[in-house]
Design a protein around this motif. Structure first.
Motif: not given
Length: 297
Positions: A94-98, A121-126, A133-136, A167-171
């Motif tokens: 429910x949460x991932x990290x790049x 490479x992270x663009x499609x992940x984000x 609704x998954x936080x990155x 890009x949308x990483x919350x942290x």
């Protein structure tokens, strides 16, 4: 100074990924469950990087299926690309990290791509994460030095962190991967990034190669950061950095923060016991000074 710091426990992933001794899946599950019972709110459970790159964590799906997820606790997992994200989601993440680096030389050695290519490479992940609704969370390594190029320009640290946040990483976790930082440099790095990315969206991640990890965290907490990564029993290290020791030990970090009058919500005794349990599974003494001291208290 705020009275609460959130600790992101990274032992199940960053702490174990380079262990030479095979760690049984049942022990990985037990580790996460033990950590969940200490009051930690964020526990990085595993990694969905290719097993060819990180064979120790080839059982990521089994670990995710086996852990008991406690309400109020997040269990982020590391993903390298869209394929890894799909595997993580199939396993219930429910949460991932790049992850990327501030050093071009390190990125090419560790990720086998340039910094900008790795971020692309992270663009499609984000994009998929936003739909799901998954936080990155984003990791930036080598923020205070690189084993290949030495000094890393602060402008690159800021640029990479700013781009991941945009890009949308919350942290964004700022990592001193080889543990060469000192408090003044760590604080200056944090403040430079915070001028472009909100401090509330930043975390720090220090390795203890030269014994500076706790001092660096303290300097950054005093500068305003409120999230710090650490690993129980001081596990971890960087396979690409000669002599790089483990992460800041979670037990030592909790002891320090509590001594500074800062709450973590963590039961130090339970955490230290978990660290000693893990060290026994790994066949060595705990790397935590607090863990050692509390064993004889």
């Amino acid at each position: 100074m705020a009275d609460f710091v959130r600790i992101v426990e990274v032992a199940p992933r960053d702490g174990l990924q380079n262990e030479a001794r095979h760690v049984a899946t049942a022990d990985k599950i037990a580790l996460v469950d033990r950590l969940s019972a200490t009051g930690l709110r964020s526990i990085e459970a595993t990694s969905f990087v290719s097993p060819r790159w990180v064979p120790q964590l080839a059982d990521a799906a089994e670990v995710m299926a086996g852990i008991v997820r406690r309400p109020g606790v997040s269990y982020p997992v590391l993903v390298p690309n869209e394929q890894g994200y799909a595997r993580a989601r199939a396993a219930g993440a429910e949460e991932v990290a790049v992850f990327t680096a501030a050093s071009e030389a390190f990125a090419r050695k560790n990720i086998n791509a340039s910094i900008d290519t790795s971020i692309d490479r992270f663009a499609p992940v984000l994009a998929r994460a936003a739909r799901d609704g998954v936080r990155v969370r984003g990791y930036v390594s080598t923020v205070l030095g690189c084993p290949y190029q030495g000094e890393v320009p602060l402008t690159e640290v800021v640029r990479v962190a700013r781009r991941l946040h945009a890009m949308g990483c919350y942290e964004i976790s700022l990592g001193d991967t080889i543990g060469v930082g000192t408090p003044r440099k760590a604080r200056a790095m944090l403040r430079a990034v915070a001028a472009e990315v909100p401090m509330a969206a930043l975390a720090v991640h220090f390795h203890d190669t030269y014994g500076q990890a706790l001092a660096n965290v303290a300097a950054c907490v005093e500068a305003g950061v409120r999230v710090a990564d650490s690993a129980v029993a001081g596990t971890g290290g960087c396979p690409y950095a000669r002599g790089a020791s483990g992460n800041a030990a979670s037990e030592d970090l909790v002891y320090m923060l509590h001594g500074m009058g800062i709450d973590t919500g963590i039961d130090l005794e339970a955490l230290a016991e978990t660290g000693r349990w893990l060290a026994a599974r790994l066949g060595r003494p705990t790397g935590s000074k607090a863990g050692q001291a509390l064993a004889h208290a």
